[in-house]
Each structure stands twice: as C-alpha cells, then as structure tokens.
Design an enzyme around this catalytic site. Structure first.
Site, PDB file in Angstrom:
ATOM      1  N   HIS A  46      32.355  54.465  67.407  1.00  0.00           N
ATOM      2  CA  HIS A  46      32.504  55.431  68.484  1.00  0.00           C
ATOM      3  C   HIS A  46      31.939  56.786  68.068  1.00  0.00           C
ATOM      4  CE1 HIS A  46      35.942  53.098  70.702  1.00  0.00           C
ATOM      5  NE2 HIS A  46      34.811  52.413  70.607  1.00  0.00           N
ATOM      6  N   GLU A  93      33.189  59.798  67.814  1.00  0.00           N
ATOM      7  CA  GLU A  93      33.944  60.596  66.851  1.00  0.00           C
ATOM      8  C   GLU A  93      33.681  60.144  65.422  1.00  0.00           C
ATOM      9  OE1 GLU A  93      37.028  59.404  70.050  1.00  0.00           O
ATOM     10  OE2 GLU A  93      34.991  58.792  69.479  1.00  0.00           O
ATOM     11  N   CYS A 150      40.308  57.047  71.422  1.00  0.00           N
ATOM     12  CA  CYS A 150      41.064  55.830  71.721  1.00  0.00           C
ATOM     13  C   CYS A 150      42.247  55.681  70.773  1.00  0.00           C
ATOM     14  CB  CYS A 150      40.154  54.608  71.653  1.00  0.00           C
ATOM     15  SG  CYS A 150      39.441  54.302  70.029  1.00  0.00           S
ATOM     16  N   CYS A 207      40.270  55.598  67.030  1.00  0.00           N
ATOM     17  CA  CYS A 207      39.700  56.857  66.547  1.00  0.00           C
ATOM     18  C   CYS A 207      40.772  57.929  66.357  1.00  0.00           C
ATOM     19  CB  CYS A 207      38.646  57.357  67.521  1.00  0.00           C
ATOM     20  SG  CYS A 207      37.203  56.277  67.628  1.00  0.00           S
ATOM     21  N   ALA A 212      10.608  56.377  90.054  1.00  0.00           N
ATOM     22  CA  ALA A 212       9.638  57.199  89.322  1.00  0.00           C
ATOM     23  C   ALA A 212       8.655  57.818  90.307  1.00  0.00           C
ATOM     24  CB  ALA A 212       8.890  56.356  88.295  1.00  0.00           C
ATOM     25  N   ARG A 224      17.809  47.627  81.393  1.00  0.00           N
ATOM     26  CA  ARG A 224      17.734  46.293  82.022  1.00  0.00           C
ATOM     27  C   ARG A 224      18.436  45.238  81.174  1.00  0.00           C
ATOM     28  NH1 ARG A 224      11.347  45.841  83.708  1.00  0.00           N
ATOM     29  NH2 ARG A 224      11.369  47.196  85.549  1.00  0.00           N
ATOM     30  N   THR A 260       8.316  45.462  97.235  1.00  0.00           N
ATOM     31  CA  THR A 260       7.837  45.785  95.889  1.00  0.00           C
ATOM     32  C   THR A 260       7.434  44.514  95.144  1.00  0.00           C
ATOM     33  OG1 THR A 260       9.185  47.789  95.753  1.00  0.00           O
ATOM     34  CG2 THR A 260       8.483  46.813  93.671  1.00  0.00           C
ATOM     35  N   ASP A 267       3.626  44.512  94.050  1.00  0.00           N
ATOM     36  CA  ASP A 267       3.390  44.775  92.621  1.00  0.00           C
ATOM     37  C   ASP A 267       3.340  43.512  91.772  1.00  0.00           C
ATOM     38  OD1 ASP A 267       3.451  47.392  93.397  1.00  0.00           O
ATOM     39  OD2 ASP A 267       5.383  47.872  92.476  1.00  0.00           O
ATOM     40  N   LEU A 286       9.444  42.320  85.549  1.00  0.00           N
ATOM     41  CA  LEU A 286      10.823  42.837  85.505  1.00  0.00           C
ATOM     42  C   LEU A 286      11.605  42.304  84.305  1.00  0.00           C
ATOM     43  CD1 LEU A 286      11.769  42.705  89.300  1.00  0.00           C
ATOM     44  CD2 LEU A 286      10.942  44.658  87.993  1.00  0.00           C
TER      45      LEU A 286
END
Length: 329
Positions: free
Chosen positions: A45, A47, A97, A106, A173, A198, A210, A214, A218
């Site tokens: 984490h 911290e 936590c 933590c 974009a 992704r 799209t 295109d 992906l």
C-alpha cells in the site's frame, strides 16, 4: 497531502479493485522524506512504500528500495526502523487499513514504528478495512482527518461506485482543435496507459460505428496485459465483418449489446468510441477521461452537449489528460 494526491492520480484505475491511494512522510523539520502510491492490488500500500522510501532517506540503507512485497516490507521495516519516525508525520489520502487482507494492516505498521502524527484525507468507506484512525489514536498517535477531503473523496469515487455496482468511464482522444477521428491521436505513452487499464477492466464497451470504421484489435499489447472482454454497442449485430481483428483474439469474449442493456453492466467498465457512442452513453457515464494531443489537423469533432466537473489534470507523453466527472440532471 497535495503531493500524495498527485502521486495517487498517476495510478488511478490501475489499482482496481482497490482504490487509488497516495502517501507522504515528512520529518520533524518539514522535509519530505518519502512519497509514493499504491500501484496495483496485492502489492504494498501507499503508506508502506512511502515509509520504505523515508527509511532509505534517513538510514542510508537502500536494500529495500526495489521491493514492493507488502509482507516483506512490513516485517523488515519493523525490524530496521525502530525509533526513526518518532518525530515524523505520515500523510495519506485514505484512512490506513486496519485489517489483514492480501497485505498486513498499515495502521498497525504506522503505530508500531512510533509515528508522532498521521494526517488522513478521508475515512475508508469499506467497513472491512476502516477503523485505522481509531487504532492509531489508541496507540498514542496524533490523528488529523479531513485534510483535502473533497479531493481525496474524488480520488476514490471509482472505488466507491464499483463496490456498489458499476463505474463507467469514457476514454476519448482529441487534437487541440477538437478532432477525434483520422487514426492515432495520442502519444505512445498515453496509449500504453490505456492498454494497461484495459488489462484491469471487467469489460470494454465500444461503439459499433467505431468497430466498423477503424477495424480495431482492442488488445493490451503495449502493456503486456490480458485483452479485455468486449461489448459492442449496436442494434444490428449481423452487419459486422467477423474478420475485424478484435474478433480473433484468444481468451476474450465479444458480445453485442443494445443501448438498453448498458445499465446492467457491472464492475469497472471502460467505454471507447467516437462522438456517436459518447452521445449515446452520456446519461450512463460517470467520468470522461479526455486525452488532448498537442497537434491540430483536419477532421471531425464531437458536437454533442454535456457538462463536466474537472477533477484532475495531468500530462503523459506530451498529452494533457483531463479527468472529468459527468454532470447529470
């Protein structure tokens, strides 16, 4: 706290299903000793990493610098850092936590290392992990809460929403003059970040137009991550050429869904597409993540109307990234 927030935003969404968190350690003189953020679920984490960095700065011992193993760092810091932090303050955007999960608590580490003070941005909304502030106070640590609270709450909004069902963000974009079509727009560094995200999401929602225009793949190749499962937003699934590259990726599912089915999606959902998809989904999206490339060119833009609240601004690979909360109603 602002430095901790900036650091945490660098890893926003990449920590799924954990929240994005940043932390800083400051010495008695006010010097910044350590600054870090949680990077992915299962790793140390924020911290712990900030304390690791502060330990290196104070002791000169660099042997822990490369480790992000939470259990190892907890154990080693308890052994090596005794009395080093008695005059130090730890700043953390989210309450430390208090439970033993994939990583040790933590709050226990902070108290056992003898920190003088802990400054917390916002309390943990997860009942299983909350209670760190009370644990620290019981151990004699001075606790201050609510510093930069709104910004800290904004930071963990995706976590709050996906825990209650779904967080849906739209990635778009554009060029400086608002063009959103005509091939690649963002820098490779920005696209690598998109590929990394992704690899974390539960599903990728993409506009049907799209896909037809295109013919995308992906995948997540720039990040070396698993390809996302894809949901194609369309009312006419029979019109798609199955030779489009996204259909040929092993280990992923591809489904066609109508606009009315979007509300039933769960978890962390990323939407991509052009102006048509954004217009269709504008009542569903929680955030817009807008990449603005430092170029101008001829092409089509988005002509819809929607209001947003700017949450954060950052740069990546020359692009400006705006994190925007959609305003509904």
């Amino acid at each position: 706290m602002r430095l901790a927030l900036e650091e945490a935003w660098r890893y926003q969404l990449l920590t799924y299903p954990n929240p994005a968190v940043g932390a800083a350690v400051v010495g008695a003189s006010g010097a910044l000793l350590g600054l870090n953020a949680h990077k992915e679920a299962g790793s140390a984490h924020a911290e712990v990493l900030a304390i690791r960095d502060a330990y290196s700065a104070l002791s000169g011992d660099r042997s822990l610098d490369e480790s992000e193993d939470a259990v190892f760092l907890h154990e080693e810091l308890k052994k090596r850092a005794k009395n080093l932090f008695s005059d130090s303050t730890v700043y953390v955007t989210l309450e430390p936590c208090s439970h033993e999960g994939r990583t040790p608590p933590c709050a226990t580490l902070i108290s056992e290392l003898g920190f003088r003070r802990a400054v917390i941005g916002t309390k943990d909304p997860n009942p299983a992990a909350s209670g760190g502030a009370k644990l620290l106070e019981a151990a004699g640590v001075e606790v201050v809460t609510g510093v930069e609270k709104k910004r800290c709450d904004d930071l963990i909004e995706p976590f709050v929403k996906w825990r209650s069902g779904r967080f849906l963000f739209f990635k778009l974009a554009q060029t400086l003059n608002g063009v959103i079509d005509g091939g690649t727009i963002s820098s490779e560094e920005s696209r690598s970040w998109v590929h990394a995200v992704r690899g974390k999401i539960d599903s990728l929602l993409i506009g049907g137009n799209t896909v037809r225009t295109d013919r995308p793949i992906l995948d997540s190749r720039l990040a070396g991550s698993k390809p996302p499962d894809v949901k194609i937003l369309t009312g006419s699934p029979e019109t798609f050429d199955k030779d489009i590259p996204l259909f040929g990726i092993e280990g992923r599912s591809v489904d066609f869904i109508g606009r009315e089915e979007v509300s039933s999606l769960e978890g962390l959902v990323m939407a991509e597409g052009g102006g048509g998809a954004l217009e269709s989904l504008k009542s569903e999206i929680d955030w817009l993540v807008l990449f603005i490339a430092p170029v101008m060119k001829a092409g089509m833009g988005y002509n819809g109307a929607q209001s947003f609240e700017l949450l954060h601004r950052q740069s990546r690979g020359g692009d400006v990234i705006l994190w925007l909360r959609a305003k509904h109603g």
